[in-house]
Design an enzyme around this catalytic site. Sequence first.
Site, PDB file in Angstrom:
ATOM      1  N   HIS A  50       6.977   1.520   4.027  1.00  0.00           N
ATOM      2  CA  HIS A  50       7.598   0.454   3.226  1.00  0.00           C
ATOM      3  C   HIS A  50       8.166   0.994   1.911  1.00  0.00           C
ATOM      4  CE1 HIS A  50       5.061  -2.799   5.482  1.00  0.00           C
ATOM      5  NE2 HIS A  50       6.115  -2.412   6.165  1.00  0.00           N
ATOM      6  N   TYR A  65       8.810  -5.899 -10.286  1.00  0.00           N
ATOM      7  CA  TYR A  65       8.428  -4.506  -9.984  1.00  0.00           C
ATOM      8  C   TYR A  65       8.008  -3.755 -11.236  1.00  0.00           C
ATOM      9  CZ  TYR A  65       9.258  -5.164  -5.152  1.00  0.00           C
ATOM     10  OH  TYR A  65       9.131  -5.636  -3.870  1.00  0.00           O
ATOM     11  N   ARG A  85       4.408  -4.583 -11.593  1.00  0.00           N
ATOM     12  CA  ARG A  85       3.606  -3.822 -10.628  1.00  0.00           C
ATOM     13  C   ARG A  85       3.491  -2.370 -11.072  1.00  0.00           C
ATOM     14  NH1 ARG A  85       4.952  -5.092  -4.479  1.00  0.00           N
ATOM     15  NH2 ARG A  85       2.934  -4.111  -4.245  1.00  0.00           N
ATOM     16  N   ILE A  97       3.107   1.226  -1.428  1.00  0.00           N
ATOM     17  CA  ILE A  97       4.200   1.819  -2.206  1.00  0.00           C
ATOM     18  C   ILE A  97       3.655   2.644  -3.375  1.00  0.00           C
ATOM     19  CG2 ILE A  97       5.875   0.083  -1.496  1.00  0.00           C
ATOM     20  CD1 ILE A  97       5.486  -1.339  -4.160  1.00  0.00           C
ATOM     21  N   ASP A  98       2.321   2.670  -3.541  1.00  0.00           N
ATOM     22  CA  ASP A  98       1.739   3.553  -4.563  1.00  0.00           C
ATOM     23  C   ASP A  98       1.694   4.986  -4.025  1.00  0.00           C
ATOM     24  OD1 ASP A  98      -0.941   4.335  -3.389  1.00  0.00           O
ATOM     25  OD2 ASP A  98      -1.254   2.178  -3.405  1.00  0.00           O
TER      26      ASP A  98
HETATM   27  P1  NAD Z   1      -3.036  -7.356   2.825  1.00  0.00           P
HETATM   28  O1  NAD Z   1      -3.298  -7.787   1.428  1.00  0.00           O
HETATM   29  O2  NAD Z   1      -2.404  -8.301   3.763  1.00  0.00           O
HETATM   30  O3  NAD Z   1      -4.436  -6.972   3.492  1.00  0.00           O
HETATM   31  C1  NAD Z   1      -5.386  -6.194   2.826  1.00  0.00           C
HETATM   32  C2  NAD Z   1      -6.522  -5.875   3.786  1.00  0.00           C
HETATM   33  O4  NAD Z   1      -7.406  -4.996   3.119  1.00  0.00           O
HETATM   34  C3  NAD Z   1      -7.331  -7.108   4.217  1.00  0.00           C
HETATM   35  O5  NAD Z   1      -7.625  -6.998   5.596  1.00  0.00           O
HETATM   36  C4  NAD Z   1      -8.610  -6.994   3.356  1.00  0.00           C
HETATM   37  O6  NAD Z   1      -9.752  -7.530   4.027  1.00  0.00           O
HETATM   38  C5  NAD Z   1      -8.730  -5.490   3.203  1.00  0.00           C
HETATM   39  N1  NAD Z   1      -9.411  -5.035   2.002  1.00  0.00           N
HETATM   40  C6  NAD Z   1      -9.349  -5.540   0.737  1.00  0.00           C
HETATM   41  N2  NAD Z   1     -10.060  -4.770  -0.108  1.00  0.00           N
HETATM   42  C7  NAD Z   1     -10.569  -3.750   0.625  1.00  0.00           C
HETATM   43  C8  NAD Z   1     -11.360  -2.618   0.326  1.00  0.00           C
HETATM   44  N3  NAD Z   1     -11.786  -2.365  -0.931  1.00  0.00           N
HETATM   45  N4  NAD Z   1     -11.696  -1.766   1.324  1.00  0.00           N
HETATM   46  C9  NAD Z   1     -11.273  -2.002   2.608  1.00  0.00           C
HETATM   47  N5  NAD Z   1     -10.534  -3.070   2.953  1.00  0.00           N
HETATM   48  C10 NAD Z   1     -10.166  -3.916   1.972  1.00  0.00           C
HETATM   49  O7  NAD Z   1      -2.221  -5.991   2.736  1.00  0.00           O
HETATM   50  P2  NAD Z   1      -1.419  -5.180   3.852  1.00  0.00           P
HETATM   51  O8  NAD Z   1      -2.049  -5.407   5.181  1.00  0.00           O
HETATM   52  O9  NAD Z   1      -1.261  -3.820   3.325  1.00  0.00           O
HETATM   53  O10 NAD Z   1       0.022  -5.850   3.985  1.00  0.00           O
HETATM   54  C11 NAD Z   1       0.729  -6.553   3.091  1.00  0.00           C
HETATM   55  C12 NAD Z   1       1.904  -5.845   2.397  1.00  0.00           C
HETATM   56  O11 NAD Z   1       1.574  -5.769   1.023  1.00  0.00           O
HETATM   57  C13 NAD Z   1       2.245  -4.436   2.818  1.00  0.00           C
HETATM   58  O12 NAD Z   1       3.566  -4.397   3.190  1.00  0.00           O
HETATM   59  C14 NAD Z   1       2.081  -3.588   1.554  1.00  0.00           C
HETATM   60  O13 NAD Z   1       3.228  -2.760   1.409  1.00  0.00           O
HETATM   61  C15 NAD Z   1       2.052  -4.564   0.437  1.00  0.00           C
HETATM   62  N6  NAD Z   1       1.150  -4.193  -0.690  1.00  0.00           N
HETATM   63  C16 NAD Z   1       0.988  -2.881  -1.071  1.00  0.00           C
HETATM   64  C17 NAD Z   1       0.164  -2.533  -2.146  1.00  0.00           C
HETATM   65  C18 NAD Z   1       0.074  -1.058  -2.569  1.00  0.00           C
HETATM   66  O14 NAD Z   1       1.070  -0.359  -2.481  1.00  0.00           O
HETATM   67  N7  NAD Z   1      -1.098  -0.578  -3.015  1.00  0.00           N
HETATM   68  C19 NAD Z   1      -0.544  -3.534  -2.839  1.00  0.00           C
HETATM   69  C20 NAD Z   1      -0.356  -4.872  -2.426  1.00  0.00           C
HETATM   70  C21 NAD Z   1       0.497  -5.193  -1.344  1.00  0.00           C
END
Ligand code: NAD
Length: 244
Positions: free
Chosen positions: A105, A54, A57, A89-90
């Site tokens: 989450h 973490y 991240r 989580i951002d």
């Molecule tokens: P995921 O990685 O499974 O899916 C990401 C989705 O976003 C995919 O369908 C992909 O095609 C699409 N995508 C990628 N880039 C894109 C863009 N620029 N514009 C539009 N669509 C785009 O992530 P998820 O469905 O959020 O689930 C997985 C878990 O990962 C969640 O529980 C989440 O909390 C966690 N996660 C969160 C963060 C964050 O907080 N920013 C980052 C990574 C993972």
Amino acid sequence: MRKVVVFSGAGISQESGIPTFRDSADGLWEKYRIEEVATPEGWKADPNKVLEFYDLRWKTYRNCKPNAAHLAFKKLEQKYEVIHLTQNIDDLLEQAGCSDVRHIHGKLTERKCEWHNDILVESEYTCDYVAPQTEMVKMGELCEKCGGQLRPNVVWFGEMVHFDFKSIADLSLKMAQTGGVFICVGTSLQVYPAAGIVPMFSKLKNRYKFIVDKDKINPPDFNMLEGTACEQVPKLVEDLLKKA
Ligand code: NAD
């Protein structure tokens, strides 16, 4: 004011420089097994490794800024009541100025006690300590209420999500009767129970249900807007503002 529910995942923040879970560009998710860093069992086995993960991240997130999609959702509040249900989580939606953001989450900008009562359904966990953080919590930083080790306030696999299905189901029924809008952005819909939010909004009028994703994923009856969040969300927002 008409209501809009925005359900978002990692894809909305990808163009801000935060890799998604599945297409991790920095390889962070490949260096660590999910079971080791995102489960209660992993925490029990090796909390140092979890905090190290973490912290990495956190270092990626802290320099990221809201992108055109986050900012467009702020603009939508001029004419709609916008409720965000985000898996992220951002805090980029908050940084963009969005006023109602619910982190199902959890969030990296908070720490909580390892014995917090929101972690598991049936358990002896009774503490309620949670606090904002401006640096990632470290080993040895203890809860001021009960002495437990502190951890980031994020939901791991096997833990309770931070939302109430019944209230979202009630909201979706009300929105179906009052011309509400549902927008799902940047989620692969593979993580449950969160992904179960989408079918709850299937009763909305066809012209008011949207999926934005760079890859085609098309639950029936939703309008698929294929492209990145920064390409598609500002256009959709302009369109909704014109129709308000
Ligand atoms: P995921 O990685 O499974 O899916 C990401 C989705 O976003 C995919 O369908 C992909 O095609 C699409 N995508 C990628 N880039 C894109 C863009 N620029 N514009 C539009 N669509 C785009 O992530 P998820 O469905 O959020 O689930 C997985 C878990 O990962 C969640 O529980 C989440 O909390 C966690 N996660 C969160 C963060 C964050 O907080 N920013 C980052 C990574 C993972």
